[in-house]
Design an enzyme around this catalytic site. Sequence first.
Site, mmCIF file in Angstrom:
data_model
loop_
_atom_site.group_PDB
_atom_site.id
_atom_site.type_symbol
_atom_site.label_atom_id
_atom_site.label_comp_id
_atom_site.label_asym_id
_atom_site.label_seq_id
_atom_site.Cartn_x
_atom_site.Cartn_y
_atom_site.Cartn_z
ATOM 1 N N ASP A 46 -27.286 78.485 3.420
ATOM 2 C CA ASP A 46 -26.611 79.754 3.098
ATOM 3 C C ASP A 46 -26.822 80.165 1.647
ATOM 4 O O ASP A 46 -26.836 81.347 1.323
ATOM 5 C CB ASP A 46 -25.105 79.647 3.337
ATOM 6 C CG ASP A 46 -24.763 79.910 4.794
ATOM 7 O OD1 ASP A 46 -25.649 80.381 5.524
ATOM 8 O OD2 ASP A 46 -23.617 79.634 5.186
ATOM 9 N N LYS A 79 -8.774 90.319 22.763
ATOM 10 C CA LYS A 79 -7.758 89.266 22.646
ATOM 11 C C LYS A 79 -8.159 88.117 21.722
ATOM 12 O O LYS A 79 -7.394 87.705 20.844
ATOM 13 C CB LYS A 79 -7.407 88.716 24.035
ATOM 14 C CG LYS A 79 -6.253 87.728 24.037
ATOM 15 C CD LYS A 79 -4.918 88.357 23.625
ATOM 16 C CE LYS A 79 -4.313 89.144 24.786
ATOM 17 N NZ LYS A 79 -3.172 89.978 24.335
ATOM 18 N N CYS A 112 -45.592 70.978 -0.737
ATOM 19 C CA CYS A 112 -45.041 69.652 -0.992
ATOM 20 C C CYS A 112 -45.777 68.587 -0.175
ATOM 21 O O CYS A 112 -46.852 68.170 -0.561
ATOM 22 C CB CYS A 112 -43.538 69.656 -0.742
ATOM 23 S SG CYS A 112 -42.721 68.351 -1.675
ATOM 24 N N ARG A 150 -40.643 62.736 -4.049
ATOM 25 C CA ARG A 150 -40.663 61.418 -4.676
ATOM 26 C C ARG A 150 -42.083 61.017 -5.058
ATOM 27 O O ARG A 150 -42.313 60.382 -6.054
ATOM 28 C CB ARG A 150 -40.158 60.376 -3.673
ATOM 29 C CG ARG A 150 -38.751 59.969 -3.907
ATOM 30 C CD ARG A 150 -38.309 58.817 -3.049
ATOM 31 N NE ARG A 150 -36.885 59.001 -2.853
ATOM 32 C CZ ARG A 150 -36.339 59.489 -1.781
ATOM 33 N NH1 ARG A 150 -37.091 59.823 -0.751
ATOM 34 N NH2 ARG A 150 -35.043 59.655 -1.693
ATOM 35 N N HIS A 205 -41.824 73.835 -3.961
ATOM 36 C CA HIS A 205 -41.475 74.616 -2.768
ATOM 37 C C HIS A 205 -41.450 76.105 -3.108
ATOM 38 O O HIS A 205 -40.407 76.629 -3.491
ATOM 39 C CB HIS A 205 -40.108 74.183 -2.230
ATOM 40 C CG HIS A 205 -40.135 72.845 -1.564
ATOM 41 N ND1 HIS A 205 -40.386 72.695 -0.217
ATOM 42 C CD2 HIS A 205 -39.982 71.604 -2.064
ATOM 43 C CE1 HIS A 205 -40.368 71.407 0.083
ATOM 44 N NE2 HIS A 205 -40.127 70.716 -1.031
ATOM 45 N N GLU A 237 -41.358 78.604 -1.287
ATOM 46 C CA GLU A 237 -40.505 79.419 -0.411
ATOM 47 C C GLU A 237 -39.103 79.621 -0.988
ATOM 48 O O GLU A 237 -38.409 80.577 -0.629
ATOM 49 C CB GLU A 237 -40.424 78.802 0.997
ATOM 50 C CG GLU A 237 -39.598 77.521 1.139
ATOM 51 C CD GLU A 237 -40.357 76.242 0.777
ATOM 52 O OE1 GLU A 237 -41.360 76.320 0.044
ATOM 53 O OE2 GLU A 237 -39.922 75.160 1.215
#
Length: 578
Positions: free
Chosen positions: A98, A217, A414, A496, A543, A545
């Site tokens: 998120d 409802k 990566c 790593r 990364h 993205e």
Amino acid sequence: MDVMRSVRNNTDETEFYTPLPDGYKPGSTKYIAVFGTVMSGLGKGIFSSSLAKLLKDKGLTVSPIKLEGYLNIDSGTLNPFRHGEVFVLDDGMETDMDLGTYERMLDQDLTGANFATSGQIYRTVLDKERAGGYLGRDVQMIPHVTGEVKHRLRSLAVKNDADIVAIEVGGTVGDIENAFYIEALRELSYEEGPENVMFVALTYVLDPPTLGEQKSKAAQLGVKRLMEYGINPHIVACRAEREVDEKVRQKISVYTNVPMRRVFSMHDLPSIYLLPGRMREAGLDSEVVQVLGLGSRVNSATDAKNALAWQQFASRIGKAGTEVRIGITGKYVALRDSYASIIKALEHAGVANDAKVGIDWIDTTDVTAENVAEKLAAVDGIIVPGGFGVRGTEGKIECIRYAREHAMPYLGICMGFQMAVIEYARNVCGLASANSTEMDPDCDQAVISILPEQKEIEGLGGNMRLGGQDVIITPETVAAELFGGAEDIRQRFRHRFEVDPAYIEQLEGKGLVFSGRHPQHPIMQILELPPSVHPYFVAAQFHPELTSRPLRPQPMFAGLVRAALAYAAGEPGQSKSA
Ligand code: GLN
């Protein structure tokens, strides 16, 4: 308000406990909290981030925060199969996906201060207790744990000098995990005053196909549940498949004390990017401005300019003529959420290139030298994304070999960068047993490994290299062109293993170009093949993205889509049969 007179510790003299951060100015920051009712999966993150965006568009300083119910300290250990991708912030915080939605919607870099989990809150309280910070009091959920939540929110307000702190409460109202957050927000409203804190309930209107009509409802009961906590929402936003019927909105209005003009239909749209426009049209943003008395802080000219820029972007989504297909290879192909940011980055790159990008998911566990041509027959370019562990890696290497030998556009991320190095070492440099020590710990040609001396330099021990780092770009390379001639860029890492410098000379001697490097140490961060050899063969140890934004697509993705369009059109040297 009296309770705000900085009662930092409740002693025997008072039951109030409101630890205020240094420099806190009551009334300067307004708070808006979004809760989900009825069920999860309503798109609460998309709704909350769109709302935050609309407020930012008006020239307001908005600082979002997600309050997660789970006890993990961060999202680093969560399985992407279950929870979607781990989104890494510039400061190295590993968060829920998120936060990616917020960064993209707001076009704003966030930090660990924008992400709280129950685990973090409890840890702070328990550490303080061990340090004797509660002066002999019994430490309680109320006021101490809730006090810590309020402290986090107010600290964020001070840190960013925010006009608005936009809070999203994770989970659904009624969960045990998030109950203390809801209580903390009720207290916050009491302390800050009703003109400074507002509540939005997202709810769900059922539309059972057998009835053919919408039923209110569940929505009524969901909002009621929130009211049981002492919180009356100012706005109810109704999620539904179809536009919510006036009568249904009326019922919800009556049951929740929310006037009709503040009960909104937030029905399904063809793209999430249309949501900010839809909310604007419905007047949701102006109701927020009114409730919080923000009128004098709003800049209408800025708002109009931002609304137009967004509308132009949103109207181009998915409308573009030419379609290209990008293959994404990877282990988690079963769950698209594991690649959420890559999907978004391709969407942004598509709009920038006036192309519609289709995605083919390629499970590499069954890709072999024999079937790779067939597996990649339908795509115009491939991405080998990040990953961990050995499964599917030989298939990835076959895909990369095919792309390299057939002039098919390639973007490695990566793990996809490391696999490209291994492929090149094996098939071009003649290092037949080249591998990564992640796949083969005893490998005698470990072109990718963990280098203790470098880890020492970086001061990270055996841990992951996380977060934003500078990358120095070699001039006159594909990378330099992609990044508009920039000599120094900042990108986010989560890995790593890395290229063993002992092999760099050999790899470069055979034509592989390392065009992005660490500013001081021999850590390779971008690789490429020269345009004379391949139309687009680029990979990053970071990364890319994670930093792509709707109106500012990440250049490596934009480059991939551009090259894939040329490949699909069969331009010289790039035909599918090359
Ligand atoms: N497993 C590899 C590493 O740890 C790649 C990590 C990744 O792709 N995010 O270096």
